[in-house]
Design a protein around this motif. Structure first.
Motif, PDB file in Angstrom:
ATOM      1  N   ASP A  70       4.527  -3.681   7.847  1.00 48.70           N
ATOM      2  CA  ASP A  70       3.755  -4.874   8.221  1.00 48.70           C
ATOM      3  C   ASP A  70       2.391  -4.886   7.535  1.00 48.70           C
ATOM      4  OD1 ASP A  70       5.840  -5.655   9.830  1.00 48.70           O
ATOM      5  OD2 ASP A  70       4.928  -4.935  11.693  1.00 48.70           O
ATOM      6  N   SER A  71       1.775  -3.727   7.406  1.00 49.72           N
ATOM      7  CA  SER A  71       0.449  -3.640   6.778  1.00 49.72           C
ATOM      8  C   SER A  71       0.517  -3.909   5.283  1.00 49.72           C
ATOM      9  CB  SER A  71      -0.162  -2.263   7.042  1.00 49.72           C
ATOM     10  OG  SER A  71      -0.370  -2.058   8.427  1.00 49.72           O
ATOM     11  N   ALA A  81      -9.882   0.990   4.785  1.00 48.19           N
ATOM     12  CA  ALA A  81      -9.113   2.233   4.679  1.00 48.19           C
ATOM     13  C   ALA A  81      -8.951   2.787   6.086  1.00 48.19           C
ATOM     14  CB  ALA A  81      -9.813   3.240   3.780  1.00 48.19           C
ATOM     15  N   MET A  82      -7.745   3.278   6.395  1.00 47.60           N
ATOM     16  CA  MET A  82      -7.493   3.814   7.725  1.00 47.60           C
ATOM     17  C   MET A  82      -6.271   4.729   7.692  1.00 47.60           C
ATOM     18  SD  MET A  82      -5.793   0.411   9.531  1.00 47.60           S
ATOM     19  CE  MET A  82      -5.241   1.313  10.983  1.00 47.60           C
ATOM     20  N   SER A  83      -6.216   5.648   8.639  1.00 50.27           N
ATOM     21  CA  SER A  83      -5.025   6.463   8.821  1.00 50.27           C
ATOM     22  C   SER A  83      -3.963   5.611   9.502  1.00 50.27           C
ATOM     23  CB  SER A  83      -5.339   7.688   9.692  1.00 50.27           C
ATOM     24  OG  SER A  83      -6.280   8.524   9.063  1.00 50.27           O
ATOM     25  N   LEU A  84      -2.727   5.728   9.033  1.00 52.67           N
ATOM     26  CA  LEU A  84      -1.649   4.917   9.591  1.00 52.67           C
ATOM     27  C   LEU A  84      -0.333   5.655   9.476  1.00 52.67           C
ATOM     28  CD1 LEU A  84      -0.981   2.094  10.824  1.00 52.67           C
ATOM     29  CD2 LEU A  84      -0.430   1.365   8.495  1.00 52.67           C
ATOM     30  N   HIS A  85       0.230   5.991  10.611  1.00 53.60           N
ATOM     31  CA  HIS A  85       1.553   6.608  10.715  1.00 53.60           C
ATOM     32  C   HIS A  85       1.744   7.753   9.717  1.00 53.60           C
ATOM     33  CE1 HIS A  85       5.466   6.604  12.602  1.00 53.60           C
ATOM     34  NE2 HIS A  85       6.001   6.843  11.406  1.00 53.60           N
ATOM     35  N   GLN A  86       0.964   8.803   9.902  1.00 57.00           N
ATOM     36  CA  GLN A  86       1.059  10.028   9.109  1.00 57.00           C
ATOM     37  C   GLN A  86       0.822   9.776   7.617  1.00 57.00           C
ATOM     38  OE1 GLN A  86       4.982  11.403  10.285  1.00 57.00           O
ATOM     39  NE2 GLN A  86       4.160  12.444  12.088  1.00 57.00           N
ATOM     40  N   GLY A  87      -0.004   8.804   7.337  1.00 62.03           N
ATOM     41  CA  GLY A  87      -0.371   8.510   5.961  1.00 62.03           C
ATOM     42  C   GLY A  87      -1.703   7.785   5.941  1.00 62.03           C
ATOM     43  N   TRP A 112      -0.402   2.457   0.411  1.00 62.05           N
ATOM     44  CA  TRP A 112      -0.202   3.433   1.493  1.00 62.05           C
ATOM     45  C   TRP A 112       0.399   4.679   0.858  1.00 62.05           C
ATOM     46  CZ3 TRP A 112       3.967   6.175   3.471  1.00 62.05           C
ATOM     47  CH2 TRP A 112       3.734   6.816   4.701  1.00 62.05           C
ATOM     48  N   TYR A 113      -0.040   5.842   1.326  1.00 57.82           N
ATOM     49  CA  TYR A 113       0.507   7.077   0.758  1.00 57.82           C
ATOM     50  C   TYR A 113       0.547   8.191   1.796  1.00 57.82           C
ATOM     51  CZ  TYR A 113      -4.245   9.023   0.407  1.00 57.82           C
ATOM     52  OH  TYR A 113      -5.509   9.501   0.691  1.00 57.82           O
ATOM     53  N   ASN A 114       1.456   9.136   1.550  1.00 55.89           N
ATOM     54  CA  ASN A 114       1.437  10.448   2.198  1.00 55.89           C
ATOM     55  C   ASN A 114       1.697  11.468   1.104  1.00 55.89           C
ATOM     56  OD1 ASN A 114       4.229  10.467   1.731  1.00 55.89           O
ATOM     57  ND2 ASN A 114       4.746   9.931   3.839  1.00 55.89           N
ATOM     58  N   LYS A 115       2.099  12.660   1.430  1.00 55.79           N
ATOM     59  CA  LYS A 115       2.227  13.688   0.394  1.00 55.79           C
ATOM     60  C   LYS A 115       3.425  13.469  -0.530  1.00 55.79           C
ATOM     61  CE  LYS A 115       5.063  17.213   2.685  1.00 55.79           C
ATOM     62  NZ  LYS A 115       6.050  17.262   1.570  1.00 55.79           N
ATOM     63  N   ASP A 116       4.394  12.633  -0.102  1.00 57.50           N
ATOM     64  CA  ASP A 116       5.623  12.469  -0.870  1.00 57.50           C
ATOM     65  C   ASP A 116       5.730  11.141  -1.606  1.00 57.50           C
ATOM     66  OD1 ASP A 116       6.576  14.929   0.013  1.00 57.50           O
ATOM     67  OD2 ASP A 116       7.477  14.048   1.811  1.00 57.50           O
ATOM     68  N   ILE A 117       4.918  10.172  -1.244  1.00 54.56           N
ATOM     69  CA  ILE A 117       5.092   8.833  -1.811  1.00 54.56           C
ATOM     70  C   ILE A 117       3.777   8.066  -1.785  1.00 54.56           C
ATOM     71  CG2 ILE A 117       5.753   7.815   0.419  1.00 54.56           C
ATOM     72  CD1 ILE A 117       7.761   6.046  -1.107  1.00 54.56           C
ATOM     73  N   ILE A 118       3.590   7.213  -2.776  1.00 55.01           N
ATOM     74  CA  ILE A 118       2.518   6.218  -2.745  1.00 55.01           C
ATOM     75  C   ILE A 118       3.146   4.878  -3.094  1.00 55.01           C
ATOM     76  CG2 ILE A 118       1.814   6.777  -5.124  1.00 55.01           C
ATOM     77  CD1 ILE A 118      -1.061   5.887  -4.247  1.00 55.01           C
ATOM     78  N   ILE A 119       2.804   3.893  -2.299  1.00 52.36           N
ATOM     79  CA  ILE A 119       3.314   2.543  -2.506  1.00 52.36           C
ATOM     80  C   ILE A 119       2.131   1.626  -2.758  1.00 52.36           C
ATOM     81  CG2 ILE A 119       4.553   0.605  -1.474  1.00 52.36           C
ATOM     82  CD1 ILE A 119       6.093   2.671   0.177  1.00 52.36           C
ATOM     83  N   SER A 120       2.208   0.853  -3.818  1.00 56.54           N
ATOM     84  CA  SER A 120       1.211  -0.179  -4.096  1.00 56.54           C
ATOM     85  C   SER A 120       1.923  -1.525  -4.072  1.00 56.54           C
ATOM     86  CB  SER A 120       0.524   0.060  -5.444  1.00 56.54           C
ATOM     87  OG  SER A 120       1.474   0.248  -6.481  1.00 56.54           O
ATOM     88  N   ALA A 121       1.233  -2.526  -3.564  1.00 56.53           N
ATOM     89  CA  ALA A 121       1.868  -3.832  -3.384  1.00 56.53           C
ATOM     90  C   ALA A 121       0.907  -4.947  -3.772  1.00 56.53           C
ATOM     91  CB  ALA A 121       2.313  -4.007  -1.927  1.00 56.53           C
ATOM     92  N   LEU A 214     -12.611   5.771   3.625  1.00 56.99           N
ATOM     93  CA  LEU A 214     -11.601   6.687   3.083  1.00 56.99           C
ATOM     94  C   LEU A 214     -12.140   8.112   3.024  1.00 56.99           C
ATOM     95  CD1 LEU A 214      -8.877   7.211   1.671  1.00 56.99           C
ATOM     96  CD2 LEU A 214      -9.956   6.507  -0.488  1.00 56.99           C
ATOM     97  N   LEU A 215     -13.392   8.262   2.646  1.00 57.72           N
ATOM     98  CA  LEU A 215     -14.009   9.592   2.583  1.00 57.72           C
ATOM     99  C   LEU A 215     -14.069  10.252   3.950  1.00 57.72           C
ATOM    100  CD1 LEU A 215     -16.967   8.877   0.137  1.00 57.72           C
ATOM    101  CD2 LEU A 215     -15.084  10.465  -0.274  1.00 57.72           C
ATOM    102  N   ARG A 216     -14.194   9.464   4.996  1.00 60.28           N
ATOM    103  CA  ARG A 216     -14.334  10.019   6.343  1.00 60.28           C
ATOM    104  C   ARG A 216     -13.001  10.323   7.020  1.00 60.28           C
ATOM    105  NH1 ARG A 216     -18.207   5.790   6.539  1.00 60.28           N
ATOM    106  NH2 ARG A 216     -16.779   4.529   7.790  1.00 60.28           N
ATOM    107  N   LEU A 217     -11.902   9.853   6.437  1.00 59.61           N
ATOM    108  CA  LEU A 217     -10.604  10.068   7.068  1.00 59.61           C
ATOM    109  C   LEU A 217     -10.184  11.536   6.939  1.00 59.61           C
ATOM    110  CD1 LEU A 217      -8.587   6.943   5.860  1.00 59.61           C
ATOM    111  CD2 LEU A 217      -9.635   7.313   8.108  1.00 59.61           C
ATOM    112  N   PRO A 218      -9.722  12.153   8.018  1.00 61.14           N
ATOM    113  CA  PRO A 218      -9.280  13.551   7.932  1.00 61.14           C
ATOM    114  C   PRO A 218      -8.006  13.686   7.106  1.00 61.14           C
ATOM    115  CG  PRO A 218      -8.771  12.635  10.096  1.00 61.14           C
ATOM    116  CD  PRO A 218      -9.613  11.606   9.383  1.00 61.14           C
TER     117      PRO A 218
END
Length: 231
Positions: A70-71, A81-87, A112-121, A214-218
């Motif tokens: 949805d995002s 920038a925000m944390s969203l569902h383990q990414g 959106w990204y995590n350690k295995d994938i980055i998606i740009s739209a 983004l810099l402040r996100l853990p």
């Protein structure tokens, strides 16, 4: 989405390795590629057209949670920038360099990204030269080592294009303002450039705020990557 179909939403999909290897994959191979990524340092980069009819089903097939889907498909995408569902979700705006485009008509880039994938739209007919340039680099095996490294490369290229465009506008403004006399056509062009420059600058503060967030996100960036972004 049927695994054998060729989705309109998929603009490209690359399986990337930190050692520089690049493999183009079809949509039907995405689940297997993700399984490979989860067991290695490889990762996927999917670039999609967010307003294609099958965009949602493609992202579902790619294993994304519905909140992430949805995002990425959202219409309103103010820089953030925000944390969203383990990414990590990042919205950016870039300069519209498409033919006959108005530079102040900024192009939205959703990632959106995590350690295995980055998606740009992005939406139809809203391509960014910054992203195309990054694709060309990757095709020549200049591969960022991880999804956040690829994101930082995107951010740098988008920012460089914005700064170059603003510099060009500033030079035009100086050129107009140092003339002793302006014709009617000159005054009209001066007004256009001033409007375009003001419109672009309106996005700079929100974009800066998004990058600060983004810099402040853990765990969104490594220490070295955070330092690179601050530069």
């Amino acid at each position: 989405m049927h695994a054998a179909s060729a989705p309109q939403a998929l603009l490209w999909a690359y399986l990337l390795s930190p050692n520089g290897e690049v493999k183009t994959i079809e949509a039907k191979a995405i689940p297997d590629a993700l399984a490979q990524c989860s067991a290695s340092d490889d990762y996927l980069w999917l670039h999609v057209q967010s307003d294609a009819e099958d965009a949602g089903s493609l992202l579902q097939f790619s294993g994304l949670h519905q909140t992430v889907i949805d995002s990425l498909l959202a219409l309103e995408t103010r820089p953030r920038a925000m944390s969203l569902h383990q990414g990590t979700l990042v919205y950016l705006r870039g300069i519209n360099k498409n033919p006959d485009a108005d530079p102040e008509d900024m192009v939205s880039l959703r990632t959106w990204y995590n350690k295995d994938i980055i998606i740009s739209a992005r939406r139809k007919n809203r391509r960014l030269t910054s992203i195309q340039n990054l694709r060309d680099e990757i095709a020549s095996e200049q591969v960022p080592i991880s999804p956040p490294a690829l994101l930082l490369n995107m951010i740098a290229k988008v920012a460089d294009t914005i700064l170059d465009t603003v510099d060009e506008m500033d030079e035009s403004l100086v050129g107009f303002e140092t003339r002793e006399q302006l014709r009617k056509e000159d005054r009209q062009n001066l007004s256009i450039v001033r409007r375009q420059a003001a419109s672009i600058r309106r996005y700079l503060a929100p974009q800066r705020d998004a990058l600060d967030a983004l810099l402040r996100l853990p765990d969104a960036l490594s220490q070295n990557q955070s330092f690179e972004l601050r530069e």
